[in-house]
Write an enzyme that holds these catalytic residues in place. Structure first.
Site, PDB file in Angstrom:
ATOM      1  N   GLY A   1     -25.117  -2.222  22.286  1.00  0.00           N
ATOM      2  CA  GLY A   1     -23.629  -3.002  22.597  1.00  0.00           C
ATOM      3  C   GLY A   1     -23.614  -3.471  20.825  1.00  0.00           C
ATOM      4  O   GLY A   1     -23.146  -3.151  19.626  1.00  0.00           O
ATOM      5  N   GLY A   2     -23.612  -4.659  20.857  1.00  0.00           N
ATOM      6  CA  GLY A   2     -23.228  -5.233  19.233  1.00  0.00           C
ATOM      7  C   GLY A   2     -23.939  -5.117  18.235  1.00  0.00           C
ATOM      8  O   GLY A   2     -24.092  -5.379  17.022  1.00  0.00           O
TER       9      GLY A   2
ATOM     10  N   GLY B   1      -9.358  24.088  -3.515  1.00  0.00           N
ATOM     11  CA  GLY B   1      -9.465  22.531  -3.971  1.00  0.00           C
ATOM     12  C   GLY B   1     -10.908  21.198  -3.881  1.00  0.00           C
ATOM     13  O   GLY B   1     -11.224  20.660  -4.326  1.00  0.00           O
ATOM     14  N   ALA B   2     -11.849  22.671  -2.832  1.00  0.00           N
ATOM     15  CA  ALA B   2     -13.832  21.670  -3.727  1.00  0.00           C
ATOM     16  C   ALA B   2     -13.307  21.413  -4.870  1.00  0.00           C
ATOM     17  O   ALA B   2     -14.497  20.938  -4.917  1.00  0.00           O
ATOM     18  CB  ALA B   2     -14.353  23.143  -2.652  1.00  0.00           C
TER      19      ALA B   2
HETATM   20  C1  HXC Z   1     -29.789 -10.971  28.145  1.00  0.00           C
HETATM   21  C2  HXC Z   1     -31.104  -9.283  27.876  1.00  0.00           C
HETATM   22  C3  HXC Z   1     -30.345  -9.050  27.279  1.00  0.00           C
HETATM   23  C4  HXC Z   1     -29.159  -8.745  26.917  1.00  0.00           C
HETATM   24  C5  HXC Z   1     -32.727  -7.631  27.229  1.00  0.00           C
HETATM   25  N1  HXC Z   1     -32.136  -8.545  27.784  1.00  0.00           N
HETATM   26  N2  HXC Z   1     -30.877  -6.999  27.559  1.00  0.00           N
HETATM   27  N3  HXC Z   1     -31.403 -10.651  28.153  1.00  0.00           N
HETATM   28  N4  HXC Z   1     -28.691 -10.604  27.464  1.00  0.00           N
HETATM   29  N5  HXC Z   1     -28.047  -8.506  26.273  1.00  0.00           N
HETATM   30  C6  HXC Z   1     -34.082  -9.363  28.791  1.00  0.00           C
HETATM   31  C7  HXC Z   1     -33.671  -8.659  29.929  1.00  0.00           C
HETATM   32  O1  HXC Z   1     -33.518  -9.431  30.757  1.00  0.00           O
HETATM   33  C8  HXC Z   1     -35.553  -9.182  29.542  1.00  0.00           C
HETATM   34  O2  HXC Z   1     -35.865 -10.108  29.996  1.00  0.00           O
HETATM   35  C9  HXC Z   1     -35.549  -8.955  28.349  1.00  0.00           C
HETATM   36  O3  HXC Z   1     -34.445  -8.962  27.489  1.00  0.00           O
HETATM   37  C10 HXC Z   1     -36.474  -7.536  27.989  1.00  0.00           C
HETATM   38  O4  HXC Z   1     -35.309  -6.006  28.624  1.00  0.00           O
HETATM   39  P1  HXC Z   1     -35.633  -5.069  29.781  1.00  0.00           P
HETATM   40  O5  HXC Z   1     -34.660  -4.616  30.359  1.00  0.00           O
HETATM   41  O6  HXC Z   1     -36.921  -5.274  31.033  1.00  0.00           O
HETATM   42  O7  HXC Z   1     -35.872  -3.783  28.391  1.00  0.00           O
HETATM   43  P2  HXC Z   1     -35.839  -2.128  28.251  1.00  0.00           P
HETATM   44  O8  HXC Z   1     -36.734  -1.728  29.622  1.00  0.00           O
HETATM   45  O9  HXC Z   1     -37.191  -1.755  27.221  1.00  0.00           O
HETATM   46  O10 HXC Z   1     -34.039  -2.461  28.509  1.00  0.00           O
HETATM   47  C11 HXC Z   1     -33.785  -2.625  27.003  1.00  0.00           C
HETATM   48  C12 HXC Z   1     -31.979  -2.539  26.599  1.00  0.00           C
HETATM   49  C13 HXC Z   1     -31.555  -3.112  28.425  1.00  0.00           C
HETATM   50  C14 HXC Z   1     -32.183  -1.142  27.068  1.00  0.00           C
HETATM   51  C15 HXC Z   1     -31.594  -3.157  25.737  1.00  0.00           C
HETATM   52  O11 HXC Z   1     -32.007  -4.663  28.663  1.00  0.00           O
HETATM   53  C16 HXC Z   1     -30.799  -3.570  28.335  1.00  0.00           C
HETATM   54  O12 HXC Z   1     -29.483  -2.564  28.874  1.00  0.00           O
HETATM   55  N6  HXC Z   1     -30.072  -4.291  28.063  1.00  0.00           N
HETATM   56  C17 HXC Z   1     -28.240  -5.229  28.231  1.00  0.00           C
HETATM   57  C18 HXC Z   1     -28.014  -4.125  26.826  1.00  0.00           C
HETATM   58  C19 HXC Z   1     -26.028  -4.656  26.997  1.00  0.00           C
HETATM   59  O13 HXC Z   1     -25.713  -4.059  27.861  1.00  0.00           O
HETATM   60  N7  HXC Z   1     -25.521  -5.479  26.542  1.00  0.00           N
HETATM   61  C20 HXC Z   1     -24.707  -5.931  25.861  1.00  0.00           C
HETATM   62  C21 HXC Z   1     -23.807  -5.249  25.519  1.00  0.00           C
HETATM   63  S1  HXC Z   1     -22.588  -6.221  24.893  1.00  0.00           S
HETATM   64  P3  HXC Z   1     -36.838 -10.884  31.242  1.00  0.00           P
HETATM   65  O14 HXC Z   1     -36.818 -12.239  31.462  1.00  0.00           O
HETATM   66  O15 HXC Z   1     -36.901 -10.126  31.987  1.00  0.00           O
HETATM   67  O16 HXC Z   1     -38.407 -10.035  29.599  1.00  0.00           O
HETATM   68  C22 HXC Z   1     -22.255  -6.502  23.513  1.00  0.00           C
HETATM   69  C23 HXC Z   1     -20.469  -6.320  22.759  1.00  0.00           C
HETATM   70  C24 HXC Z   1     -21.159  -7.032  21.998  1.00  0.00           C
HETATM   71  O17 HXC Z   1     -23.372  -6.367  22.342  1.00  0.00           O
HETATM   72  C25 HXC Z   1     -19.934  -6.626  21.216  1.00  0.00           C
HETATM   73  C26 HXC Z   1     -19.219  -5.076  20.817  1.00  0.00           C
HETATM   74  C27 HXC Z   1     -18.138  -4.791  19.954  1.00  0.00           C
END
Ligand code: HXC
Length: 508
Positions: free
Chosen positions: A163-164, A398-399
């Protein structure tokens, strides 16, 4: 007082003990920062920050520091601002407090005129904090953009970034990505499967090989975290702290007048054969030391930093070993971005030319070679740093213009006697301009040979261009290093006035 000091120490211990990375075998982000900066120079700020969210159980998950360590220190004795995310605190996710800490050091960096380095390991916007988290990223993107061209911004992808956490890096100048642990994607494999049905591993989706070889999103491949830290420190030595200062000049360790006989033996006898341009770069620069950027992406062009007589230079060179060194969409993008970094931060450009042209073909046309190729024209024309060009062999069409010709504002264009400067190579040119004659000739092969020879004498050498002052001199290849160094010295205080404008509109 004792009670107050006791409370302070207790909170400091709490903040320092936050997260679990050190314990789970992964590097503790504080230790990573300590390895990055000069020993004992790191000063942490906003250690006591914590989020104010009470939704989805976050009121029970308060961690001092909020999952990111921020502060400042020194690298090679020069100021630097640093932040490092801690995946063990809610996945390194970014909420309002976390974002405010990063913004704070970015603002300080702007005031102090010092680079910012981010060590990233984050699941992106903290889902529980909703728009506060999204807004936090917006605040960072805004600062990334406003700081662009003011102070260098460097990112290292240390862990899983989504994401961000990948868009902020994309707005910075250089991205290092750590093999295996460092991953970048806008959405992870889970979401990809849900939306598209495609199954793919994290590494195949956004590993260091993918981003340094296929997408070009990352600039440097790091074997591991230690290697990454070494590389960042090495890069730091080449670059200026801000747009108003010059890169540090180190005490020269190599003779500026060194002439190397190997230069007259590097080119193969046939112009149709490739050779490794790295062999020329290594001979020309101080102590053969060259730090390549995007080394495994768009390999028909080579970009990187080196020193000549102790001064940093940005080298852009065609690589005849890869597709004969042609310019395509990716190599134009790669070089344009590198040139703009050098120009923004006062690094003179040295361009080495051996290029048969832009890449022809449907694929490249459909990819938009017109738009991408134009970026290189734009970047060289826009650059006001000293620009020195050496035409080694082919410089066609051109290059020739695009590779920092006099017409795009090069200050000095030198050519080796082996240079060939023309609109087209001899074979292609004769096929076009003598098409009818060749079709009707009794002995077309003989006629073609004769016409190719005539064309060679006229254009496939540097002298026609030298007569017309499109180049400044034809030199003995052995003189190349001293001649570039003397030009760098001459142009040390170069100033070039340009018309006022808000900003240009570079093709993107
Ligand atoms: C809150 C989060 C989190 C998030 C992970 N965690 N991402 N908590 N917000 N975005 C937490 C999990 O709940 C978990 O907590 C711990 O971090 C570890 O995550 P896991 O999933 O167990 O780890 P892993 O299997 O290694 O996977 C990592 C990951 C996955 C691929 C990053 O967590 C994931 O897909 N997260 C979401 C990614 C995402 O979609 N983010 C938002 C994007 S939108 P616990 O308590 O269980 O340990 C964005 C918009 C910005 O960013 C603007 C853009 C223009």
């Amino acid at each position: 007082m004792n009670e107050a000091l006791g409370k302070l120490q207790e909170l400091q211990q709490q903040a320092l003990g936050a997260g679990q990375q050190g314990k789970s075998g992964k590097r503790d982000p504080r230790k990573t920062i300590e390895a990055l900066v000069d020993p004992g120079t790191f000063v942490e700020v906003n250690m006591f920050a914590r989020h104010r969210c009470t939704d989805f159980g976050l009121d029970k998950k308060h961690v001092l520091g909020d999952g990111v360590i921020t502060g400042y220190g020194e690298i090679h004795g020069r100021k630097v601002f640093v932040y490092a995310q801690d995946f063990s605190v809610m996945g390194g996710s970014l909420g309002a407090a976390h974002a405010k800490k990063i913004c704070n050091i970015m603002d300080l960096a702007a005031k102090a005129g010092a680079p910012v380095i981010g060590l990233l390991d984050s699941g992106g916007a903290r889902i529980q904090e909703g728009t506060d988290a999204l807004g936090g990223y917006g605040d960072i993107f805004f600062r990334n953009t406003r700081l662009s061209g003011v102070v260098p911004q460097i990112t290292a992808i240390m862990g899983i970034c989504a994401g961000g956490a990948v868009y902020s890096p994309a707005l910075t100048d250089f991205i290092f990505q750590v093999n295996n642990s460092g991953l970048m994607f806008i959405t992870g494999p889970g979401v990809v499967k849900e939306v598209t049905g495609q199954e793919i591993s994290k590494e195949e989706l956004g590993g260091a090989h993918v981003h340094t070889e296929i997408t070009g999103n990352a600039d440097f491949f790091s074997e591991n975290e230690e290697h990454c830290i070494q590389q960042i420190r090495f890069l730091f030595g080449f670059i200026a702290s801000n747009n108003k200062s010059k890169p540090p000049r180190i005490k020269p360790t190599d003779d500026p007048n060194r002439m190397d006989d190997s230069l007259i033996k590097i080119l193969p006898p046939s112009t149709r054969r490739g050779f490794d341009i790295n062999r020329i770069i290594e001979v020309l620069v101080d102590d053969g030391q060259f730090f390549e950027v995007k080394a495994n992406f768009a390999r028909s062009i080579i970009c990187g930093f080196a020193r000549m007589d102790g001064r940093t230079v940005g080298i852009v060179a065609n690589q005849p070993l890869v597709y004969a060194g042609v310019l395509d969409c990716d190599s134009s993008d790669k070089a344009a971005r590198f040139i703009r970094f050098c120009d923004a931060f006062n690094i003179p450009l040295v361009t080495l030319v051996d290029i048969p042209g832009y890449m022809p073909g449907v694929e490249e046309e459909y990819k938009g070679i017109i738009r991408h190729g134009a970026k290189l024209l734009y970047a060289y024309s826009e650059a006001t740093v000293p620009k020195i060009t050496v035409i080694i062999r082919k410089a066609y069409g051109g290059a020739y213009i695009a590779m920092c010709s006099k017409h795009l504002g090069a200050d000095l264009v030198l050519a080796w006697p082996t240079a060939e400067i023309a609109v087209l190579g001899p074979d292609g040119a004769v096929n076009i301009i003598y098409k009818k004659e060749l079709e009707t000739a009794q002995e077309p092969d003989v006629l073609k040979k004769q016409k190719v020879q005539e064309y060679r004498e006229k254009f496939a050498n540097p002298y026609d261009a030298a007569f017309k002052q499109h180049i400044d001199d034809v030199i003995d290849p052995r003189e190349t290093r001293p001649r570039i160094i003397s030009a760098l010295s001459l142009l040390e205080e170069k100033e070039e006035a340009t018309a006022w404008k808000k900003h240009g509109n570079m093709p993107v």
